[in-house]
Design a protein around this motif. Structure first.
Motif, short mmCIF file in Angstrom:
data_model
loop_
_atom_site.label_atom_id
_atom_site.label_comp_id
_atom_site.label_asym_id
_atom_site.label_seq_id
_atom_site.Cartn_x
_atom_site.Cartn_y
_atom_site.Cartn_z
N VAL A 84 15.18 40.13 3.39
CA VAL A 84 14.37 39.04 2.89
C VAL A 84 15.26 38.18 2.01
N SER A 85 15.14 36.89 2.13
CA SER A 85 15.95 35.99 1.33
C SER A 85 15.66 36.19 -0.15
N ALA A 86 16.72 36.23 -0.94
CA ALA A 86 16.57 36.40 -2.38
C ALA A 86 16.35 35.05 -3.06
N TYR A 87 16.30 34.00 -2.28
CA TYR A 87 16.19 32.66 -2.84
C TYR A 87 14.82 32.06 -2.55
N SER A 88 14.39 31.20 -3.42
CA SER A 88 13.12 30.50 -3.23
C SER A 88 13.28 29.49 -2.09
N PRO A 89 12.19 28.99 -1.55
CA PRO A 89 12.31 27.98 -0.49
C PRO A 89 13.08 26.74 -0.95
N GLU A 90 12.93 26.37 -2.21
CA GLU A 90 13.66 25.22 -2.75
C GLU A 90 15.16 25.49 -2.77
N GLU A 91 15.53 26.70 -3.21
CA GLU A 91 16.94 27.07 -3.25
C GLU A 91 17.52 27.14 -1.83
N ASP A 92 16.75 27.69 -0.89
CA ASP A 92 17.20 27.73 0.50
C ASP A 92 17.43 26.33 1.04
N ALA A 93 16.52 25.41 0.73
CA ALA A 93 16.66 24.03 1.20
C ALA A 93 17.89 23.38 0.57
N TYR A 94 18.14 23.64 -0.69
CA TYR A 94 19.31 23.11 -1.40
C TYR A 94 20.59 23.61 -0.75
N LEU A 95 20.66 24.92 -0.51
CA LEU A 95 21.86 25.50 0.11
C LEU A 95 22.05 24.99 1.54
N GLU A 96 20.97 24.86 2.27
CA GLU A 96 21.04 24.36 3.65
C GLU A 96 21.53 22.91 3.67
N ALA A 97 21.09 22.11 2.72
CA ALA A 97 21.54 20.71 2.65
C ALA A 97 23.04 20.66 2.35
N LEU A 98 23.52 21.52 1.48
CA LEU A 98 24.96 21.56 1.19
C LEU A 98 25.74 22.00 2.43
N ARG A 99 25.21 22.99 3.15
CA ARG A 99 25.85 23.44 4.41
C ARG A 99 25.94 22.29 5.40
N ASN A 100 24.85 21.56 5.54
CA ASN A 100 24.79 20.46 6.51
C ASN A 100 25.76 19.33 6.18
N GLU A 101 26.16 19.25 4.92
CA GLU A 101 27.10 18.20 4.51
C GLU A 101 28.55 18.67 4.53
N LEU A 112 26.30 28.29 -6.67
CA LEU A 112 25.82 26.94 -6.33
C LEU A 112 24.40 26.71 -6.80
N THR A 113 23.53 27.70 -6.68
CA THR A 113 22.16 27.50 -7.17
C THR A 113 22.16 27.40 -8.70
N GLY A 114 22.97 28.20 -9.35
CA GLY A 114 23.08 28.09 -10.81
C GLY A 114 23.60 26.73 -11.23
N THR A 115 24.56 26.22 -10.48
CA THR A 115 25.10 24.89 -10.75
C THR A 115 24.02 23.83 -10.54
N GLY A 116 23.25 24.00 -9.48
CA GLY A 116 22.17 23.06 -9.21
C GLY A 116 21.16 23.01 -10.35
N PHE A 117 20.80 24.17 -10.88
CA PHE A 117 19.85 24.21 -12.00
C PHE A 117 20.47 23.63 -13.27
N ALA A 155 20.81 18.72 -5.69
CA ALA A 155 20.04 19.44 -6.71
C ALA A 155 18.81 18.65 -7.15
N HIS A 156 18.99 17.36 -7.37
CA HIS A 156 17.85 16.52 -7.77
C HIS A 156 16.80 16.44 -6.67
N GLU A 157 17.25 16.46 -5.43
CA GLU A 157 16.29 16.36 -4.32
C GLU A 157 15.50 17.67 -4.11
N HIS A 158 16.15 18.82 -4.29
CA HIS A 158 15.52 20.09 -3.92
C HIS A 158 15.15 20.99 -5.10
#
Length: 160
Positions: A84-101, A112-117, A155-158
């Motif tokens: 099970v993902s240890a990340y919230s849906p927002e964190e997953d979306a944030y990480l996925e957006a970074l992957r896509n870029e 990266l999630t800590g940096t985003g927060f 980070a601001h978006e997600h």
């Protein structure tokens, strides 16, 4: 005077050497513990009226209950538990957006999630340091300013 001082020094040296070694063998420790234990039982015996034999026989080890975590043989794992993902849906979306870029986030998701927060809290120091790390670790082909802006915007978006 010098002879009596020398004789006193020799006598003191002999007295110290007669004391034995300073190293303790395990057999000495065991025998000391055993005698201490026996002494404690004897003292308890006189207070309670029981003999050491009675006390020893009444103290039998209790077996472990069935199904407990006692020593058991190894068992083969038949299936891998679902992850099970240890990340919230927002964190997953944030990480996925970074992957896509074009950022390889594998293994650095927590940073990266800590940096985003921290970006959400108005800090840019961690963002800039992490952007530099991502480039040095060859996790992206982007330049440092582009990575910092991407982390900030994503980070601001997600997350914020």
């Amino acid at each position: 005077m010098k002879r009596s001082l020398a004789a006193l020094s020799v006598a003191a040296g002999l007295a110290l050497s007669a004391c034995g070694s300073s190293t303790v063998d395990s057999s000495e420790v065991t025998s000391t513990e055993a005698s201490t234990s026996t002494t404690a039982e004897t003292e308890t015996t006189t207070a309670s009226g029981e003999t050491p034999a009675t006390m020893t026989s009444s103290r039998k080890p209790t077996p472990a209950p069935a199904g407990s975590a006692a020593d058991q043989p190894a068992q083969e794992v038949e299936s891998v538990p679902s992850q099970v993902s240890a990340y919230s849906p927002e964190e997953d979306a944030y990480l996925e957006a970074l992957r896509n870029e074009g950022i390889n986030v594998h293994g650095v998701e927590d940073q990266l999630t800590g940096t985003g927060f921290s970006v959400c809290q108005g800090s840019s120091i961690t963002r800039d340091a992490v952007a530099g790390q991502l480039i040095e670790q060859r996790r992206t082909e982007l330049d440092v300013n582009a990575v910092a802006k991407l982390i900030d915007d994503t980070a601001h978006e997600h997350l914020c």
